[in-house]
Scaffold this motif. Structure first.
Motif, PDB file in Angstrom:
ATOM      1  N   UNK A   3     -45.832 -11.753 -22.673  1.00  0.00           N
ATOM      2  CA  UNK A   3     -45.004 -12.422 -21.671  1.00  0.00           C
ATOM      3  C   UNK A   3     -43.986 -11.428 -21.130  1.00  0.00           C
ATOM      4  N   UNK A   4     -43.929 -11.303 -19.798  1.00  0.00           N
ATOM      5  CA  UNK A   4     -42.922 -10.478 -19.148  1.00  0.00           C
ATOM      6  C   UNK A   4     -41.891 -11.390 -18.499  1.00  0.00           C
ATOM      7  N   UNK A   5     -40.639 -11.259 -18.892  1.00  0.00           N
ATOM      8  CA  UNK A   5     -39.538 -12.048 -18.326  1.00  0.00           C
ATOM      9  C   UNK A   5     -38.729 -11.132 -17.421  1.00  0.00           C
ATOM     10  N   UNK A   6     -38.662 -11.480 -16.136  1.00  0.00           N
ATOM     11  CA  UNK A   6     -37.972 -10.654 -15.149  1.00  0.00           C
ATOM     12  C   UNK A   6     -36.578 -11.214 -14.938  1.00  0.00           C
ATOM     13  N   UNK A   7     -35.568 -10.484 -15.383  1.00  0.00           N
ATOM     14  CA  UNK A   7     -34.188 -10.941 -15.281  1.00  0.00           C
ATOM     15  C   UNK A   7     -33.672 -11.386 -16.632  1.00  0.00           C
ATOM     16  N   UNK A   8     -32.374 -11.146 -16.875  1.00  0.00           N
ATOM     17  CA  UNK A   8     -31.799 -11.452 -18.184  1.00  0.00           C
ATOM     18  C   UNK A   8     -30.475 -12.178 -18.036  1.00  0.00           C
ATOM     19  N   UNK A   9     -30.498 -13.294 -17.307  1.00  0.00           N
ATOM     20  CA  UNK A   9     -29.319 -14.141 -17.172  1.00  0.00           C
ATOM     21  C   UNK A   9     -29.475 -15.414 -17.981  1.00  0.00           C
ATOM     22  N   UNK A  10     -28.775 -16.466 -17.578  1.00  0.00           N
ATOM     23  CA  UNK A  10     -28.779 -17.722 -18.325  1.00  0.00           C
ATOM     24  C   UNK A  10     -30.175 -18.334 -18.411  1.00  0.00           C
ATOM     25  N   UNK A  11     -30.988 -18.208 -17.339  1.00  0.00           N
ATOM     26  CA  UNK A  11     -32.346 -18.760 -17.374  1.00  0.00           C
ATOM     27  C   UNK A  11     -33.181 -18.070 -18.444  1.00  0.00           C
ATOM     28  N   UNK A  12     -33.090 -16.748 -18.519  1.00  0.00           N
ATOM     29  CA  UNK A  12     -33.850 -16.003 -19.525  1.00  0.00           C
ATOM     30  C   UNK A  12     -33.384 -16.338 -20.933  1.00  0.00           C
ATOM     31  N   UNK A  28     -46.243 -10.580 -27.766  1.00  0.00           N
ATOM     32  CA  UNK A  28     -45.162  -9.753 -27.265  1.00  0.00           C
ATOM     33  C   UNK A  28     -44.394 -10.395 -26.135  1.00  0.00           C
ATOM     34  N   UNK A  29     -43.091 -10.134 -26.100  1.00  0.00           N
ATOM     35  CA  UNK A  29     -42.218 -10.561 -25.005  1.00  0.00           C
ATOM     36  C   UNK A  29     -41.442  -9.335 -24.555  1.00  0.00           C
ATOM     37  N   UNK A  30     -41.488  -9.043 -23.273  1.00  0.00           N
ATOM     38  CA  UNK A  30     -40.721  -7.937 -22.720  1.00  0.00           C
ATOM     39  C   UNK A  30     -39.785  -8.488 -21.660  1.00  0.00           C
ATOM     40  N   UNK A  31     -38.489  -8.207 -21.822  1.00  0.00           N
ATOM     41  CA  UNK A  31     -37.479  -8.666 -20.867  1.00  0.00           C
ATOM     42  C   UNK A  31     -37.016  -7.459 -20.042  1.00  0.00           C
ATOM     43  N   UNK A  32     -36.995  -7.633 -18.724  1.00  0.00           N
ATOM     44  CA  UNK A  32     -36.623  -6.542 -17.819  1.00  0.00           C
ATOM     45  C   UNK A  32     -35.314  -6.889 -17.099  1.00  0.00           C
ATOM     46  N   UNK A  33     -34.376  -5.968 -17.130  1.00  0.00           N
ATOM     47  CA  UNK A  33     -33.099  -6.149 -16.434  1.00  0.00           C
ATOM     48  C   UNK A  33     -32.550  -4.773 -16.075  1.00  0.00           C
ATOM     49  N   UNK A 114     -38.644 -12.593 -36.392  1.00  0.00           N
ATOM     50  CA  UNK A 114     -38.931 -13.062 -37.752  1.00  0.00           C
ATOM     51  C   UNK A 114     -40.249 -13.828 -37.816  1.00  0.00           C
ATOM     52  N   UNK A 115     -40.695 -14.335 -36.650  1.00  0.00           N
ATOM     53  CA  UNK A 115     -41.982 -15.037 -36.564  1.00  0.00           C
ATOM     54  C   UNK A 115     -43.137 -14.092 -36.253  1.00  0.00           C
ATOM     55  N   UNK A 116     -42.861 -12.810 -36.196  1.00  0.00           N
ATOM     56  CA  UNK A 116     -43.915 -11.840 -35.933  1.00  0.00           C
ATOM     57  C   UNK A 116     -44.080 -11.453 -34.488  1.00  0.00           C
ATOM     58  N   UNK A 117     -43.161 -11.905 -33.622  1.00  0.00           N
ATOM     59  CA  UNK A 117     -43.237 -11.556 -32.204  1.00  0.00           C
ATOM     60  C   UNK A 117     -42.564 -10.217 -31.947  1.00  0.00           C
ATOM     61  N   UNK A 118     -43.191  -9.406 -31.128  1.00  0.00           N
ATOM     62  CA  UNK A 118     -42.554  -8.181 -30.655  1.00  0.00           C
ATOM     63  C   UNK A 118     -41.712  -8.533 -29.438  1.00  0.00           C
ATOM     64  N   UNK A 119     -40.440  -8.155 -29.473  1.00  0.00           N
ATOM     65  CA  UNK A 119     -39.548  -8.376 -28.335  1.00  0.00           C
ATOM     66  C   UNK A 119     -38.978  -7.028 -27.923  1.00  0.00           C
ATOM     67  N   UNK A 120     -39.198  -6.665 -26.661  1.00  0.00           N
ATOM     68  CA  UNK A 120     -38.722  -5.394 -26.149  1.00  0.00           C
ATOM     69  C   UNK A 120     -37.822  -5.644 -24.939  1.00  0.00           C
ATOM     70  N   UNK A 121     -36.707  -4.921 -24.871  1.00  0.00           N
ATOM     71  CA  UNK A 121     -35.776  -5.017 -23.751  1.00  0.00           C
ATOM     72  C   UNK A 121     -35.856  -3.735 -22.938  1.00  0.00           C
ATOM     73  N   UNK A 122     -36.166  -3.874 -21.652  1.00  0.00           N
ATOM     74  CA  UNK A 122     -36.386  -2.714 -20.798  1.00  0.00           C
ATOM     75  C   UNK A 122     -35.357  -2.708 -19.671  1.00  0.00           C
TER      76      UNK A 122
END
Length: 460
Positions: A3-12, A28-33, A114-122
């Protein structure tokens, strides 16, 4: 699933929190801001203490299933130093709420990992999505996996309606006010374009800084935000997503029936919607009604945020156009009220003569020293500050390249309202520029509800 999340405000933040509470497979979850305001967005970045949250704590939780989530955090983090005298609840500086958003994001990321998800902040801007390869590319040349794309990029950029950009003393983007108002001389004459919540922020911040010069709000309709009332338990029996009326008249009838359930009638609310009352008189009256038992304004504001988009989608085009052209500012003023503490400050300034509100169309142009405002009353302010927010559904400036590429590839189109409508089931929009939603800016509560509904679909 990536999952790619575009933007890192209140909605994200709401989406990450909702995803962290779902039953899901590791992925995997990648957040872009690409701005420095991670998790805070435009509204909740570090700013002057006078810039306050605009709603009680129970309406500001990022977790739809837990309205007390933010209130509990406030109890543990000093929120009770800023209790609104009339509401009786903490109304903290908006930067403090930004700290809550950042803490909620950190907690959600920790749960996901902790649930095994990869989370990356870009820290980069997404410029395109390759549907065939399920990847996104960034301005910096990066390529990242993206089976699902969620645009959480917030609203658009303020417009320079009078062509003043570059003129000394003109402020297009007022936030953060701690910076943009820092060098304003206390005796300067200020013109504020607009009279909504952003204009209220500007005036209250100037007052907090000890500003002594005249302040003029310029507003076509001469309408201030309504005043927030104390919260009361509300339930809806006649308005529901499953049986939403498909005309404005049907919505009025449903609201009339809701009020009748409480032994109240529609007349006071109808008068509020059609009133030509002097704005300062209206402000004074509404301050006296903060504790009023009449539920009309409370039901309307809550109903707009709960059911507004569902109702909007069912209305015929001509009625949507009428609401947009004729009722937008009135409905917005009631749906997004100011807190009583700010209303009291405005009333004191109006009564002292240091603040005024001019209604009607004006022309503003640079002058040799400052500006000239031409209209019903001509005057020469030293400084002009824009407080007109981006129009509903406008594309955020940082996302324009991405949105253009999505449209060009046919996986998304422009809706009739100017927002974005996905044409690929792997693309989602969460926030202000989602097409098909009403013209009222989504509240944190609205975003949280939408995020909770979206999370299970993304986790499949």
């Amino acid at each position: 699933m990536e999952i790619a999340i575009i933007g890192a405000g209140a909605a994200a933040v709401s989406l990450l929190d909702a995803l962290s509470l779902t039953q899901h497979r590791p992925g995997g979850i990648t957040v872009f801001e690409d701005s420095p305001s991670w998790w805070r967005g435009r509204a909740y970045q570090p700013d002057a203490d006078a810039v306050r949250v605009n709603a009680p704590p129970t309406l500001m939780s990022v977790r739809a299933s837990d309205p007390q989530h933010y209130a509990r955090w406030l109890t543990e983090h000093g929120g009770h130093d800023h209790v609104d005298r009339l509401l009786g609840v903490p109304i903290v500086p908006r930067a403090h709420y930004g700290t809550y958003l950042a803490a909620s994001a950190d907690d959600a990321i920790a749960r996901l990992r902790s649930h095994g998800r990869r989370v990356e902040l870009v820290a980069d801007r997404v410029t395109g999505w390759d549907a065939a390869r399920a990847t996104v590319r960034t301005a910096g040349g990066g390529v990242y996996p993206a089976d699902r794309l969620v645009l959480c990029a917030g609203g658009g950029h303020p417009r320079d309606h009078y062509g003043l950009l570059g003129a000394p003393g003109f402020v297009l983007e007022p936030y953060p006010l701690a910076r943009t108002l820092a060098d304003v001389p206390p005796e300067a004459s200020i013109a504020v374009i607009g009279s909504g919540l952003t204009a209220v922020d500007i005036v209250v911040t100037l007052a907090d800084r000890g500003h002594t010069g005249p302040i003029t709000m310029l507003s076509r309709r001469g309408l201030l935000p309504a005043v927030q009332q104390t919260l009361m338990p509300l339930t809806f029996h006649h308005l529901a997503h499953q049986r939403m009326p498909d005309t404005v008249a049907g919505l009025v009838t449903a609201m009339e029936a809701e009020l009748a359930e409480h032994g109240q009638d529609l007349a006071p609310l109808a008068a509020e919607l059609t009133s030509t009352e002097d704005p300062v008189d209206r402000l004074r009256r509404q301050l006296s009604e903060v504790d009023s038992p009449y539920l009309g304004r409370r039901l309307l504001a809550t109903g707009i945020h709960m059911f507004g988009s569902a109702a909007w989608q069912r209305l015929p085009a001509q009625e949507r156009a009428w609401l947009r052209d004729e009722a937008l500012r009135t409905v917005n003023s009631l749906a997004s009220p100011m807190v009583p503490g700010n209303a009291e400050i405005l009333l004191r300034l109006f009564d002292s003569g240091r603040l005024r509100l001019l209604a009607g169309t004006v022309k503003i142009e640079p002058a040799t020293h400052g500006f000239r405002v031409h209209g019903a009353d001509e005057f020469a302010p030293d400084i002009v500050v824009n407080a007109v927010n981006p129009v509903a559904h406008s594309v955020p400036q940082r996302s324009e390249v991405l949105v253009a590429s999505l449209r060009e590839s046919g996986v998304a189109v422009t809706g009739e309202d100017g927002g974005l409508t996905p044409r690929d089931e792997r693309i989602f929009v969460l926030g202000a520029f989602e097409s098909g939603t009403s013209f009222v800016a989504p509240s944190v509560q609205t975003l949280a509800v939408r995020a909770a509904a979206l999370a299970p679909r993304l986790a499949q």
